[in-house]
Design a protein around this motif. Structure first.
Motif, PDB file in Angstrom:
ATOM      1  N   VAL A   1      35.688  40.808  48.454  1.00  0.00           N
ATOM      2  CA  VAL A   1      35.129  39.974  49.455  1.00  0.00           C
ATOM      3  C   VAL A   1      36.379  39.709  50.733  1.00  0.00           C
ATOM      4  CG1 VAL A   1      34.640  37.519  50.153  1.00  0.00           C
ATOM      5  CG2 VAL A   1      33.464  38.676  48.342  1.00  0.00           C
ATOM      6  N   LYS A   2      37.526  39.827  50.283  1.00  0.00           N
ATOM      7  CA  LYS A   2      38.726  39.786  51.242  1.00  0.00           C
ATOM      8  C   LYS A   2      38.937  40.926  51.829  1.00  0.00           C
ATOM      9  CE  LYS A   2      43.489  37.817  51.626  1.00  0.00           C
ATOM     10  NZ  LYS A   2      44.131  37.313  50.879  1.00  0.00           N
ATOM     11  N   ASN A   3      38.669  42.112  51.172  1.00  0.00           N
ATOM     12  CA  ASN A   3      38.614  43.532  51.606  1.00  0.00           C
ATOM     13  C   ASN A   3      37.549  44.350  51.461  1.00  0.00           C
ATOM     14  OD1 ASN A   3      42.063  43.470  51.517  1.00  0.00           O
ATOM     15  ND2 ASN A   3      41.210  42.733  49.787  1.00  0.00           N
TER      16      ASN A   3
ATOM     17  N   GLU B   1      38.381  38.369  39.801  1.00  0.00           N
ATOM     18  CA  GLU B   1      39.554  38.539  40.952  1.00  0.00           C
ATOM     19  C   GLU B   1      39.140  39.822  41.328  1.00  0.00           C
ATOM     20  OE1 GLU B   1      43.735  37.446  38.253  1.00  0.00           O
ATOM     21  OE2 GLU B   1      42.492  38.826  37.748  1.00  0.00           O
TER      22      GLU B   1
ATOM     23  N   LYS C   1      36.840  38.856  44.435  1.00  0.00           N
ATOM     24  CA  LYS C   1      37.508  38.068  45.501  1.00  0.00           C
ATOM     25  C   LYS C   1      38.367  39.161  46.397  1.00  0.00           C
ATOM     26  CE  LYS C   1      38.576  33.806  43.013  1.00  0.00           C
ATOM     27  NZ  LYS C   1      37.600  33.079  43.638  1.00  0.00           N
ATOM     28  N   VAL C   2      38.970  40.032  45.405  1.00  0.00           N
ATOM     29  CA  VAL C   2      39.505  41.311  46.232  1.00  0.00           C
ATOM     30  C   VAL C   2      38.623  41.987  47.423  1.00  0.00           C
ATOM     31  CG1 VAL C   2      40.540  43.405  46.048  1.00  0.00           C
ATOM     32  CG2 VAL C   2      41.422  41.679  44.687  1.00  0.00           C
TER      33      VAL C   2
ATOM     34  N   GLU D   1      47.705  48.248  46.856  1.00  0.00           N
ATOM     35  CA  GLU D   1      47.774  46.725  46.527  1.00  0.00           C
ATOM     36  C   GLU D   1      47.197  46.560  45.237  1.00  0.00           C
ATOM     37  OE1 GLU D   1      46.774  44.020  49.622  1.00  0.00           O
ATOM     38  OE2 GLU D   1      46.679  45.586  51.001  1.00  0.00           O
TER      39      GLU D   1
ATOM     40  N   SER E   1      29.534  37.147  50.660  1.00  0.00           N
ATOM     41  CA  SER E   1      30.285  36.021  50.019  1.00  0.00           C
ATOM     42  C   SER E   1      30.495  36.397  48.780  1.00  0.00           C
ATOM     43  CB  SER E   1      29.490  34.745  50.287  1.00  0.00           C
ATOM     44  OG  SER E   1      28.380  34.927  49.500  1.00  0.00           O
ATOM     45  N   GLU E   2      31.234  35.657  47.893  1.00  0.00           N
ATOM     46  CA  GLU E   2      31.350  35.858  46.507  1.00  0.00           C
ATOM     47  C   GLU E   2      30.033  35.689  45.768  1.00  0.00           C
ATOM     48  OE1 GLU E   2      34.851  34.020  44.282  1.00  0.00           O
ATOM     49  OE2 GLU E   2      35.782  33.821  46.523  1.00  0.00           O
TER      50      GLU E   2
END
Length: 117
Positions: free
Chosen positions: A87-89, A81, A84-85, A71, A42-43
């Protein structure tokens, strides 16, 4: 509860070497293996890991990955940011990360983990 947690990618040679080194030094029932591509942190967890590593989010990003180059390369991203990047990737998170006793190290080279064991 495990004494050692490793954020592991079984397809990564350095990650496999690091896990082997941990398993040679710690009983398997004291090791928690997190396949972070399947179960990303998680973040909040990633922030905690970064704090234990003592590095910035920028230092944990795998900049050679195709997803980064296509990207995110050249973009001026804040620490928030970047977290977040990652965690998402999760493929963009440098690996392996080993945590023990409130400290963390990157297993690059794998021998880095010996300071925790």
């Amino acid at each position: 509860m495990s004494d050692i947690k490793i954020f592991h990618n079984p397809r990564c040679k350095k990650s496999r070497e690091t896990l082997k080194l941990v398993e040679e030094n710690v009983s398997k029932d004291h090791i928690e293996i997190v396949k972070y591509l399947e179960t990303p942190p998680s973040e909040a967890e990633l922030k905690s890991i970064l704090s234990m590593l003592g590095i910035s989010p920028n230092e944990l990003v795998r900049k050679g990955e195709k997803a980064w180059k296509e990207e995110f390369k050249g973009k001026d991203l804040s620490d928030e940011e970047l977290i977040k990047v990652m965690v998402k990737n999760p493929k963009l998170i440098e690996r392996p990360i080993v945590i023990a006793h409130g400290k963390a190290v990157l297993g690059r080279p794998p021998e880095n983990v010996l300071v925790l064991l």
